[in-house]
Design a protein around this motif. Structure first.
Motif, PDB file in Angstrom:
ATOM      1  N   GLY A  16       3.515   7.675  -5.517  1.00 49.99           N
ATOM      2  CA  GLY A  16       3.816   6.533  -6.385  1.00 49.99           C
ATOM      3  C   GLY A  16       4.359   5.332  -5.643  1.00 49.99           C
ATOM      4  N   ILE A  17       4.243   5.342  -4.305  1.00 48.09           N
ATOM      5  CA  ILE A  17       4.723   4.230  -3.478  1.00 48.09           C
ATOM      6  C   ILE A  17       3.530   3.344  -3.130  1.00 48.09           C
ATOM      7  N   CYS A  18       3.571   2.102  -3.536  1.00 51.14           N
ATOM      8  CA  CYS A  18       2.437   1.192  -3.337  1.00 51.14           C
ATOM      9  C   CYS A  18       2.481   0.578  -1.930  1.00 51.14           C
ATOM     10  N   PRO A  19       1.455   0.824  -1.109  1.00 48.39           N
ATOM     11  CA  PRO A  19       1.458   0.243   0.242  1.00 48.39           C
ATOM     12  C   PRO A  19       0.777  -1.115   0.312  1.00 48.39           C
ATOM     13  N   LEU A  20       1.296  -1.968   1.168  1.00 46.83           N
ATOM     14  CA  LEU A  20       0.625  -3.208   1.550  1.00 46.83           C
ATOM     15  C   LEU A  20       0.138  -3.020   2.981  1.00 46.83           C
ATOM     16  N   ILE A  21      -1.167  -3.095   3.174  1.00 50.88           N
ATOM     17  CA  ILE A  21      -1.755  -2.932   4.502  1.00 50.88           C
ATOM     18  C   ILE A  21      -2.003  -4.301   5.102  1.00 50.88           C
ATOM     19  N   LEU A  22      -1.494  -4.521   6.299  1.00 46.00           N
ATOM     20  CA  LEU A  22      -1.688  -5.786   7.009  1.00 46.00           C
ATOM     21  C   LEU A  22      -2.622  -5.554   8.185  1.00 46.00           C
ATOM     22  N   THR A  23      -3.738  -6.261   8.215  1.00 46.42           N
ATOM     23  CA  THR A  23      -4.718  -6.092   9.278  1.00 46.42           C
ATOM     24  C   THR A  23      -5.224  -7.453   9.735  1.00 46.42           C
ATOM     25  N   ARG A  24      -5.674  -7.503  10.979  1.00 48.24           N
ATOM     26  CA  ARG A  24      -6.166  -8.775  11.532  1.00 48.24           C
ATOM     27  C   ARG A  24      -7.504  -9.194  10.956  1.00 48.24           C
ATOM     28  N   GLY A  25      -8.328  -8.207  10.560  1.00 44.34           N
ATOM     29  CA  GLY A  25      -9.693  -8.525  10.152  1.00 44.34           C
ATOM     30  C   GLY A  25     -10.553  -8.878  11.343  1.00 44.34           C
ATOM     31  N   LEU A  44     -10.002   2.302  -0.801  1.00 45.82           N
ATOM     32  CA  LEU A  44      -8.768   2.245  -1.591  1.00 45.82           C
ATOM     33  C   LEU A  44      -8.949   1.498  -2.905  1.00 45.82           C
ATOM     34  N   GLN A  45     -10.191   1.144  -3.208  1.00 46.21           N
ATOM     35  CA  GLN A  45     -10.459   0.440  -4.457  1.00 46.21           C
ATOM     36  C   GLN A  45     -10.082   1.326  -5.643  1.00 46.21           C
ATOM     37  N   GLY A  46      -9.460   0.727  -6.635  1.00 42.46           N
ATOM     38  CA  GLY A  46      -9.038   1.483  -7.803  1.00 42.46           C
ATOM     39  C   GLY A  46      -7.596   1.942  -7.722  1.00 42.46           C
ATOM     40  N   SER A  47      -6.968   1.781  -6.548  1.00 44.11           N
ATOM     41  CA  SER A  47      -5.564   2.140  -6.382  1.00 44.11           C
ATOM     42  C   SER A  47      -4.715   0.879  -6.456  1.00 44.11           C
ATOM     43  N   CYS A  48      -3.398   1.053  -6.407  1.00 43.32           N
ATOM     44  CA  CYS A  48      -2.511  -0.117  -6.406  1.00 43.32           C
ATOM     45  C   CYS A  48      -2.257  -0.636  -4.993  1.00 43.32           C
ATOM     46  N   ALA A  49      -2.910  -0.038  -3.979  1.00 41.10           N
ATOM     47  CA  ALA A  49      -2.749  -0.501  -2.595  1.00 41.10           C
ATOM     48  C   ALA A  49      -3.241  -1.936  -2.469  1.00 41.10           C
ATOM     49  N   LYS A  50      -2.585  -2.688  -1.601  1.00 34.69           N
ATOM     50  CA  LYS A  50      -2.940  -4.087  -1.395  1.00 34.69           C
ATOM     51  C   LYS A  50      -3.292  -4.309   0.071  1.00 34.69           C
ATOM     52  N   LEU A  51      -4.207  -5.234   0.308  1.00 35.77           N
ATOM     53  CA  LEU A  51      -4.717  -5.489   1.656  1.00 35.77           C
ATOM     54  C   LEU A  51      -4.542  -6.954   2.002  1.00 35.77           C
ATOM     55  N   GLY A  52      -3.764  -7.228   3.061  1.00 34.08           N
ATOM     56  CA  GLY A  52      -3.576  -8.586   3.552  1.00 34.08           C
ATOM     57  C   GLY A  52      -4.279  -8.750   4.881  1.00 34.08           C
ATOM     58  N   VAL A  53      -5.160  -9.724   4.986  1.00 31.50           N
ATOM     59  CA  VAL A  53      -5.986  -9.909   6.189  1.00 31.50           C
ATOM     60  C   VAL A  53      -5.677 -11.248   6.834  1.00 31.50           C
ATOM     61  N   GLY A  54      -5.411 -11.231   8.147  1.00 30.77           N
ATOM     62  CA  GLY A  54      -5.174 -12.475   8.870  1.00 30.77           C
ATOM     63  C   GLY A  54      -4.225 -12.266  10.034  1.00 30.77           C
ATOM     64  N   LYS A  89      -0.401   5.702 -10.582  1.00 28.32           N
ATOM     65  CA  LYS A  89       0.899   5.922 -11.214  1.00 28.32           C
ATOM     66  C   LYS A  89       1.988   5.001 -10.662  1.00 28.32           C
ATOM     67  N   GLY A  90       1.701   4.243  -9.609  1.00 29.51           N
ATOM     68  CA  GLY A  90       2.663   3.275  -9.094  1.00 29.51           C
ATOM     69  C   GLY A  90       2.792   2.083 -10.032  1.00 29.51           C
ATOM     70  N   ASP A  91       3.879   1.328  -9.878  1.00 38.18           N
ATOM     71  CA  ASP A  91       4.107   0.178 -10.759  1.00 38.18           C
ATOM     72  C   ASP A  91       3.505  -1.113 -10.212  1.00 38.18           C
ATOM     73  N   GLY A  92       2.806  -1.025  -9.077  1.00 41.02           N
ATOM     74  CA  GLY A  92       2.166  -2.209  -8.499  1.00 41.02           C
ATOM     75  C   GLY A  92       3.065  -2.988  -7.574  1.00 41.02           C
ATOM     76  N   LYS A  93       4.369  -2.709  -7.613  1.00 46.78           N
ATOM     77  CA  LYS A  93       5.289  -3.362  -6.684  1.00 46.78           C
ATOM     78  C   LYS A  93       5.188  -2.698  -5.311  1.00 46.78           C
ATOM     79  N   ILE A  94       5.350  -3.483  -4.278  1.00 51.03           N
ATOM     80  CA  ILE A  94       5.149  -2.979  -2.909  1.00 51.03           C
ATOM     81  C   ILE A  94       6.366  -2.183  -2.450  1.00 51.03           C
ATOM     82  N   GLY A  95       6.108  -0.962  -1.941  1.00 50.16           N
ATOM     83  CA  GLY A  95       7.190  -0.105  -1.489  1.00 50.16           C
ATOM     84  C   GLY A  95       7.222   0.110   0.013  1.00 50.16           C
ATOM     85  N   VAL A  96       6.086  -0.126   0.687  1.00 50.76           N
ATOM     86  CA  VAL A  96       6.015   0.074   2.135  1.00 50.76           C
ATOM     87  C   VAL A  96       4.898  -0.799   2.688  1.00 50.76           C
ATOM     88  N   VAL A  97       5.071  -1.268   3.907  1.00 46.74           N
ATOM     89  CA  VAL A  97       4.042  -2.038   4.601  1.00 46.74           C
ATOM     90  C   VAL A  97       3.473  -1.183   5.732  1.00 46.74           C
TER      91      VAL A  97
END
Length: 420
Positions: free
Chosen positions: A93-102, A116-126, A169-177
């Motif tokens: 239930g911990i929502c991850p934010l993934i940081l990648t260079r792309g 990871l589509q369909g999950s609350c995981a988030k992807l930051g590219v740059g 089941k996560g709340d969408g808030k970021i819990g770990v990067v």
């Protein structure tokens, strides 16, 4: 074309020892590459010195940061490990934010986005990952220390996030990067350092880039909290034992050493993949092909990945009658001329192995760079192999890893705790 030849020569130089036979081009490049390596080593040392002594300050985020990186270029399993970590966190239930260079067209970022589509995981590219993280945290909010601590108690290395119920089941808030390819990204502070090592190729000629494959001195392995020997199942047990013994002189005594492998799960044909582009994980069961599809076939392994050896070895284990390789550079963008060459090789194989089925097998990473171009192949069926990272170490090592990950996600980063 010239650029491709030079890059290929540099890769060959990095993989081979100095005493091995080299072409005239490679011999002429070695002095230039050695000079460039000396400059790179000096710049790397200076940069690390500035951060270590506070002359440059790393950004510390208000949530825990787990770095997944490597000490050599390509083929170490960083992206599959990032995906696996994401699945574990999502399962708790911990929502991850993934940081990648792309990097190089972003094929690895596309892979993560698909899986990871369909999950609350988030992807930051740059490239500026600290700013990207701040933006995501501001937009989506973050899980509190107390909430993360409670969720961390249920973290399991068995749950890989395959259940949509677990994923959502996560709340969408970021819990770990999760910092993808983070070992050299010093501007962002981290609470845990995971270093991936390719058990097949290890350190190549043991020289720094571009003369060799090392992005860091081997002595920087002392920064690793966890070291993962990837493709360990494709290496002889004696060789693996020797590698683990050698690593002890560089690692801290409390570092955890884990072995991992890529487990083939199923195949996709082009029609089913194209119908489900952007959502491979949720492709209907009936559109997947079993692994025994390759049994007794002649397989042309086409790869533009960091460790093509791993793909061909996996295909041999799946019962292929013969595996032929066409290896391209990592992140290679396939062009029409490449596809013509691949088609011609298929014709040659059909003549050599008359009466047997010839198929082309790619990795998903190669496919996503340009899905449509593979439609131009006419002389063989194109199949894509879907694999997943699996840890294959003992229960004791896995228990230690779970304990460490739980401590990290449960830490109060505002007090500088977490990690080791």
């Amino acid at each position: 074309m010239v650029n491709q030849r030079l890059r290929a020569a540099v890769v060959r130089i990095a993989k081979t020892a100095d005493h091995e036979t080299s072409s005239l081009l490679e011999k002429s490049l070695k002095p230039l590459l050695a000079s460039a390596s000396a400059i790179y080593r000096g710049l790397s040392f200076t940069r690390r010195f500035l951060y270590n002594y506070g002359l440059l300050e790393a950004t510390r985020l208000p949530v825990p940061v787990v770095s997944v990186g490597n000490i050599t270029w390509g083929g170490n399993g960083k992206t599959p490990m990032v995906e696996t970590l994401s699945g574990w966190f999502l399962g708790a239930g911990i929502c991850p934010l993934i940081l990648t260079r792309g990097y190089a067209g972003g094929d690895e970022a596309q892979m993560l986005q698909m899986h990871l589509q369909g999950s609350c995981a988030k992807l930051g590219v740059g490239p500026n990952r600290a700013n990207i993280a701040r933006s995501f945290l501001q937009s989506h909010g973050m899980q509190s220390y107390q909430h993360r601590k409670k969720l961390g108690e249920s973290l399991s290395l068995e749950s890989a996030g395959t259940s949509s119920q677990l994923w959502m089941k996560g709340d969408g808030k970021i819990g770990v990067v999760i910092l993808d390819d983070g070992m050299q990204h010093l501007p962002l502070a981290r609470n845990l350092e995971i270093v991936m090592v390719n058990a097949i190729t290890l350190w190549g000629n043991t020289r720094m880039v571009p003369r060799g494959p090392l992005r860091e001195s081997l002595h920087q392995l002392k920064r690793a909290d966890v070291l993962v020997l990837h493709h360990a199942d494709l290496v002889a047990e004696e060789s693996l034992d020797s590698t683990e013994t050698m690593l002890k002189q560089f690692l801290r005594k409390d570092a955890i050493v884990i072995c991992s492998s890529m487990i083939p799960l199923h195949l996709f044909g082009l029609p089913s993949l194209e119908a489900e582009i952007g959502s491979l994980r949720r492709t209907p069961e009936h559109s997947r092909l079993p692994l025994n599809t390759l049994r007794d076939s002649v397989v042309l392994s086409v790869s533009g990945v960091g460790c093509p050896e791993a793909l061909s070895l996996a295909l041999e284990r799946l019962g292929a009658h013969h595996v032929e390789r066409m290896d391209y550079l990592d992140h290679h963008s396939f062009r029409p001329k490449d596809l013509q060459d691949i088609d011609m090789r298929c014709l040659e194989l059909q003549m050599r192995f008359e009466g047997r089925t010839v198929v082309i097998v790619l990795t998903e990473k190669d496919y996503v760079r340009d899905p449509l171009i593979w439609r131009t192949v006419t002389n063989a069926q194109v199949l894509i192999l879907h694999s997943s990272l699996k840890l294959i170490s003992t229960g004791k090592a896995l228990a230690a890893l779970r304990e460490l990950l739980t401590a990290v996600v449960s830490c109060d980063v505002t007090k500088g705790s977490g990690g080791r």
